[in-house]
Design an enzyme around this catalytic site. Structure first.
Site, mmCIF file in Angstrom:
data_model
loop_
_atom_site.group_PDB
_atom_site.id
_atom_site.type_symbol
_atom_site.label_atom_id
_atom_site.label_comp_id
_atom_site.label_asym_id
_atom_site.label_seq_id
_atom_site.Cartn_x
_atom_site.Cartn_y
_atom_site.Cartn_z
ATOM 1 N N GLY A 92 42.371 41.639 34.052
ATOM 2 C CA GLY A 92 43.381 40.989 34.899
ATOM 3 C C GLY A 92 44.162 41.968 35.749
ATOM 4 O O GLY A 92 43.984 43.186 35.668
ATOM 5 N N GLY A 94 46.668 44.122 36.267
ATOM 6 C CA GLY A 94 47.644 44.854 35.461
ATOM 7 C C GLY A 94 48.641 45.619 36.307
ATOM 8 O O GLY A 94 49.663 46.097 35.815
ATOM 9 N N LYS A 115 48.615 46.254 45.317
ATOM 10 C CA LYS A 115 48.159 47.134 44.241
ATOM 11 C C LYS A 115 49.261 48.165 44.017
ATOM 12 O O LYS A 115 49.668 48.827 44.979
ATOM 13 C CB LYS A 115 46.856 47.807 44.680
ATOM 14 C CG LYS A 115 46.110 48.530 43.608
ATOM 15 C CD LYS A 115 44.680 48.746 44.101
ATOM 16 C CE LYS A 115 43.912 49.674 43.208
ATOM 17 N NZ LYS A 115 42.559 49.905 43.729
ATOM 18 N N ASP A 127 51.647 51.571 33.308
ATOM 19 C CA ASP A 127 52.939 51.415 33.995
ATOM 20 C C ASP A 127 52.937 50.430 35.170
ATOM 21 O O ASP A 127 53.983 50.164 35.751
ATOM 22 C CB ASP A 127 53.465 52.789 34.450
ATOM 23 C CG ASP A 127 52.586 53.443 35.511
ATOM 24 O OD1 ASP A 127 51.586 52.822 35.927
ATOM 25 O OD2 ASP A 127 52.907 54.580 35.907
ATOM 26 N N ARG A 185 35.817 37.826 41.360
ATOM 27 C CA ARG A 185 34.940 38.899 40.896
ATOM 28 C C ARG A 185 33.900 38.349 39.951
ATOM 29 O O ARG A 185 34.081 37.251 39.391
ATOM 30 C CB ARG A 185 35.769 39.944 40.119
ATOM 31 C CG ARG A 185 37.003 40.403 40.853
ATOM 32 C CD ARG A 185 38.111 40.831 39.870
ATOM 33 N NE ARG A 185 39.378 41.033 40.582
ATOM 34 C CZ ARG A 185 39.855 42.211 40.964
ATOM 35 N NH1 ARG A 185 39.195 43.303 40.653
ATOM 36 N NH2 ARG A 185 40.984 42.289 41.613
ATOM 37 N N ASP A 259 34.198 43.890 37.051
ATOM 38 C CA ASP A 259 35.481 43.478 37.653
ATOM 39 C C ASP A 259 35.657 44.087 39.043
ATOM 40 O O ASP A 259 36.583 43.707 39.761
ATOM 41 C CB ASP A 259 36.662 43.865 36.744
ATOM 42 C CG ASP A 259 36.630 45.325 36.339
ATOM 43 O OD1 ASP A 259 35.626 45.759 35.750
ATOM 44 O OD2 ASP A 259 37.591 46.050 36.629
#
Ligand code: AMP
Ligand code: MG
Length: 477
Positions: A92, A94, A115, A127, A185, A259
């Site tokens: 997913g 992140g 992103k 993070d 994807r 992915d």
């Protein structure tokens, strides 16, 4: 200052509405000192976004995913993925967000995606951030790929956040605003399959059809196994056409996990990629690809492997019985190798300005490139300019010339400028230090790759001997 209510657009949230099970409402992380450092104005206009508004404080907030409704209903998308062959059920977004979809002026719906926009429920202890170097790298190379005619995600903007982040050393934090015709994807289907079985998978396929294959849409009212077979066939064709361009340009993607394979066929995720200056079957640059799973010559094979992972989620849709579904899957997948070979031959034929029926000569050309570990870009240029043939290519070139190749078309296909590794590294290092000249020069050259006036001769030349031998790339996450 412009307020949200004055904003000249809103994005749709089609994916989130069609597949809510795979879209978690989320928003970006606040930034201490956000700066818009690059904006691709022509792309903004294509998306129907006003570049002047994007530069306002409100626009910058929007580009960081900080505006709640009515501008966007941002979500983090769920997906799975095979990473280097190992299945990870919940990957997913992140450190990414889908802001929504823009109705572009050419009529195509495009995702606006961030992103480096902060942690989400998919962050798995990381993070959620991105460093400026890798963000600029993705911007530069994806825009170069677009200019080269390769299906690819694009880059609208780069923002720095004013935050220092830890990547072994302290780096400036940044956000990339990425654009794609969708972010669906292979791993999205792997997720739908495990999270919701065939019902959710069918929902995702049907949505993908509306998004990517409008000519199949009429069949959605009475769906048949034939419809889903055609869908899969079209996805295979997209992959073959894209990988053919990679092979003709000497591009090594470097991290072809499921992915990182979009069903649209657009190239995605420019972490450890590189353009080869020495045409080699085993070229591998990524520091983490220790087994060379994603080496240059493996790319069509790996995409076939990824397509197998896709089709195994579709089997119940492909036939009226499991046996029939399995047979259809195997038949379609069995064509992939031939589709790739045909696409690669066609791609080289176009680049050589000759007809694809001259396959033996085209094959000989590829063998010569490998044999001499050539810089494919300058080989094509020497053929176009009729300069002295590269060593070892003399008799090939004689035969090729006898076919009366279409040199004018060749000039529109074969680049003078590509993002050469040494140039990219140099430009990124300077930009991170705050000096943008070399980045801008290189960006101008590689986004006008067929125009010799777009850059200096230096930017067209391969690196000095030895640079590529030790060159290594990093995902930089
Ligand atoms: P990528 O290597 O960018 O394709 O990412 C693979 C997976 O790791 C995706 O699920 C990303 O969202 C996640 N990921 C990568 N870097 C980070 C990060 N700094 N924080 C959180 N998740 C990340
Ligand atoms: Mg990825």
């Amino acid at each position: 200052m412009t307020t949200a209510n004055d904003a000249p657009f809103t994005l749709s949230a089609e994916f989130a509405e069609a597949i809510p099970q795979m879209a978690v409402p989320w928003h970006g992380e606040d930034a201490p000192d956000p700066q818009l450092v690059i904006l691709k104005e022509d792309l903004a206009e294509l998306l129907g976004l006003d570049p002047t508004w994007l530069r306002t404080d409100e626009g910058v907030h929007f580009l960081l995913g900080l505006n709640p409704q009515p501008l966007t209903k941002a979500t983090a998308q769920a997906y799975s993925g095979h990473q280097f062959g190992q299945f990870v059920p919940t990957l997913g977004d992140g450190r990414a967000l889908l802001l929504g979809e823009a109705h572009s002026t050419d009529g195509i719906l495009r995702d606006i995606h961030l992103k480096g926009s902060g942690r989400t429920q998919f962050s798995r202890g990381a993070d959620g951030r991105a460093a400026l170097g890798p963000v600029l790298r993705e911007f530069l190379i994806s825009e170069a790929m677009h200019a080269l005619g390769v299906p690819t995600t694009r880059s609208l903007a780069v923002l720095t956040t004013g935050r220092k982040i830890q990547r072994g050393q302290v780096m400036p934090g940044a956000v990339l605003v990425r654009v794609a015709t969708s972010h669906i994807r292979v791993g999205s289907f792997q997720y739908s399959n495990i999270a919701g079985g065939i019902d959710l998978t069918k929902q995702l396929v049907d949505y993908s059809i509306t998004r990517h294959f409008p000519d199949l849409v009429p069949q959605l009212s009475a769906p048949s196994p034939q419809l889903y077979r055609e869908f899969f066939h079209k996805v295979l064709l997209r992959q073959a056409q894209t990988v053919a361009k990679w092979m003709r340009l000497g591009f090594v993607h470097g991290v072809l996990n499921t992915d990182n394979t979009l069903i649209s066929g657009e190239t995605i995720d420019y972490g450890p990629c590189a353009f080869m200056e020495r045409y080699r079957k085993d070229a591998t640059f990524s520091s983490i690809d220790t087994q060379s799973r994603y080496k240059f010559e493996n790319q069509p094979i790996i995409l076939g492997w990824n397509m197998a992972r896709l089709v195994e989620t579709l089997i119940p849709l492909l036939g009226d019985s499991p046996d029939e579904g399995m047979n259809a899957a195997q038949q379609e997948l069995g064509n992939f190798n031939d589709l790739c070979t045909a696409a690669i031959t066609k791609e080289f034929a176009r680049a050589l300005g000759i007809d694809a029926s001259h396959k033996p000569l085209i094959d000989e050309f590829q063998q010569l490139l490998f044999l001499h570990a050539s810089d494919i870009t300058t080989v094509f240029q020497s053929m176009i300019t009729n300069s002295a043939p590269p060593k070892g290519f003399e008799s090939f070139i004689q035969e090729w010339r006898s076919l009366d190749p279409d040199v004018e078309t060749m000039k529109t296909i074969n680049p003078i400028f590509i993002p050469r590794n040494h140039l990219v590294e140099h430009a990124l290092a300077d930009a991170i230090d705050g000096t943008w000249d070399s980045f801008e020069e290189l960006l101008n050259a590689v986004t006008n790759p067929f125009d010799e006036d777009a850059g200096t001769p230096y930017l067209a030349r391969p690196s000095e001997d030895g640079f590529e031998e030790n060159y290594m790339t990093f995902c930089g996450t």
